[in-house]
Design an enzyme around this catalytic site. Structure first.
Site, mmCIF file in Angstrom:
data_model
loop_
_atom_site.group_PDB
_atom_site.id
_atom_site.type_symbol
_atom_site.label_atom_id
_atom_site.label_comp_id
_atom_site.label_asym_id
_atom_site.label_seq_id
_atom_site.Cartn_x
_atom_site.Cartn_y
_atom_site.Cartn_z
ATOM 1 N N ARG A 1 -1.413 -4.512 -6.259
ATOM 2 C CA ARG A 1 -1.258 -5.962 -6.373
ATOM 3 C C ARG A 1 -0.049 -6.251 -7.259
ATOM 4 O O ARG A 1 0.022 -5.763 -8.388
ATOM 5 C CB ARG A 1 -2.534 -6.563 -6.963
ATOM 6 C CG ARG A 1 -2.607 -8.072 -6.962
ATOM 7 C CD ARG A 1 -3.880 -8.563 -7.654
ATOM 8 N NE ARG A 1 -5.072 -8.047 -7.030
ATOM 9 C CZ ARG A 1 -5.992 -7.311 -7.654
ATOM 10 N NH1 ARG A 1 -5.840 -6.985 -8.932
ATOM 11 N NH2 ARG A 1 -7.058 -6.897 -7.013
ATOM 12 N N HIS B 1 0.836 -1.197 0.000
ATOM 13 C CA HIS B 1 0.000 0.000 0.000
ATOM 14 C C HIS B 1 0.874 1.252 0.000
ATOM 15 O O HIS B 1 1.968 1.242 0.573
ATOM 16 C CB HIS B 1 -0.908 0.019 1.230
ATOM 17 C CG HIS B 1 -1.702 -1.234 1.409
ATOM 18 N ND1 HIS B 1 -2.686 -1.625 0.525
ATOM 19 C CD2 HIS B 1 -1.634 -2.209 2.353
ATOM 20 C CE1 HIS B 1 -3.198 -2.773 0.934
ATOM 21 N NE2 HIS B 1 -2.579 -3.148 2.025
ATOM 22 N N GLU C 1 -1.785 -0.550 8.466
ATOM 23 C CA GLU C 1 -2.774 -1.469 9.024
ATOM 24 C C GLU C 1 -2.148 -2.378 10.072
ATOM 25 O O GLU C 1 -0.925 -2.509 10.159
ATOM 26 C CB GLU C 1 -3.418 -2.309 7.919
ATOM 27 C CG GLU C 1 -2.448 -3.117 7.088
ATOM 28 C CD GLU C 1 -3.124 -3.766 5.878
ATOM 29 O OE1 GLU C 1 -4.309 -4.077 5.938
ATOM 30 O OE2 GLU C 1 -2.418 -3.961 4.860
#
Length: 325
Positions: A200, A105, A122
């Site tokens: 991705r 990310h 996260e």
């Protein structure tokens, strides 16, 4: 107006994923529509998926409505000053029946410039793990950008990546840029910035039901990727009974764990911030001073407004994640 607020629950936003499974239903009784359900978005202010209140007088109202109507009474003065009518966190439960794609990310700067979004830091807490289940976290050793591109072009990226076996109770921090993936057989709680920007970079040569491979974001990832092998993503913490134990504090969220056997009282008045409780293990009853109460089961989530800082927790043996900013 603050008398109108109470302990808030929201309808789970369930996401079908190519790698999803059936454990969100079997473990947490989520009303899934298939055995390919990968995510339950518990509290979300993401533009395409706004949470809807599921309990009490405000049932049917959106999180955006609450933010506009109650402002600092819902989130706290400092949080409202910094974020306005944008809820800063996205809370999920994830079931990986198959390996997720290998991804990373962007940080706040890149995400703002390219996607007009927050970046994505996260944290994961492992709630269930099959035997030998693992995560991918970073590289085995530092590599250059040229070597990284070569590995991608030769379809050999997984060979260079660091794999970590996991068990229930393990916790991990996933900073921007870290190459990572949840392995098959893992169910976890995820706490993150409000962002759905993912690059991705490898997808196990999977094809969708229509026979197409999912898009890779190789070029975008090059600017954001961390190519070091720095470890330290697993979080060491200690649990003490009937008290709040720290897991981690970042610039974006703070996460503690509460182990309850009996009754405890929590006073959040000094935080001046909303509190999110995530049921991890066992069942508990959360109560306000005015008598408003809710049962919190594993896989459920509760939002405590900033204007309701005093709660009581009763349980015969529960573990709860406590999240704030």
């Amino acid at each position: 107006m603050n008398n109108e607020l109470y302990l808030l629950k929201f309808d789970p936003i369930l996401k079908e994923k190519i790698w999803g499974g059936s454990k969100l239903n079997s473990l947490f009784n989520k009303k899934t529509k298939s055995n390919k359900t990968g995510e339950s978005w518990e509290i979300s202010d993401h533009e395409d998926d706004i949470s809807i209140v599921s309990n009490g007088p405000l049932k049917g109202k959106s999180l955006q409505y609450l933010l506009k109507e109650y402002k600092e009474e819902l989130v706290g003065k400092e949080v409202f000053k910094n974020f306005g009518i944008k809820f800063p966190l996205l809370i999920k439960y994830i079931d990986a029946a198959e390996n997720l794609s290998i991804q990373l990310h962007p940080n706040d700067k890149i995400a703002k410039e390219k996607h007009n979004s927050f970046g994505k830091t996260e944290m994961w807490y492992i709630m269930q793990a099959d035997k030998d289940a693992e995560l991918i976290l970073g590289f085995k050793e530092p590599i250059s950008k040229a070597k990284y591109v070569e590995l991608v072009e030769q379809n050999k990226l997984p060979d260079s990546l660091n794999k970590v076996k996991v068990k229930v109770g393990d916790a991990f921090i996933i900073p921007p840029g870290l190459v990572h993936a949840i392995g098959k057989g893992v169910v976890l709680a995820e706490i993150q910035q409000t962002s759905d920007v993912t690059y991705r970079i490898y997808d196990w040569d999977r094809k969708s039901e229509t026979g197409e491979k999912r898009e890779l974001h190789t070029a975008l990832a090059l600017e954001a990727i961390d190519l070091s092998s720095e470890d330290g993503h697993k979080i060491d913490y200690t649990i003490q009974s009937n008290t709040t134990s720290k897991i981690i504090a970042t610039n974006y969220f703070k996460t503690n764990i509460i182990a309850v056997d009996g009754e405890i009282n929590e006073d959040y008045s000094e935080k001046d911030c909303f509190i999110i409780l995530m049921g991890i293990e066992g069942e508990s009853i959360i109560s306000l001073e005015n008598g408003n109460s809710e049962i919190l089961k594993p896989g459920e989530t509760l939002l405590i407004p900033a204007s309701k800082p005093n709660i009581k927790i009763n349980s015969s043996g529960a573990k709860i994640l406590e999240v704030s900013v």
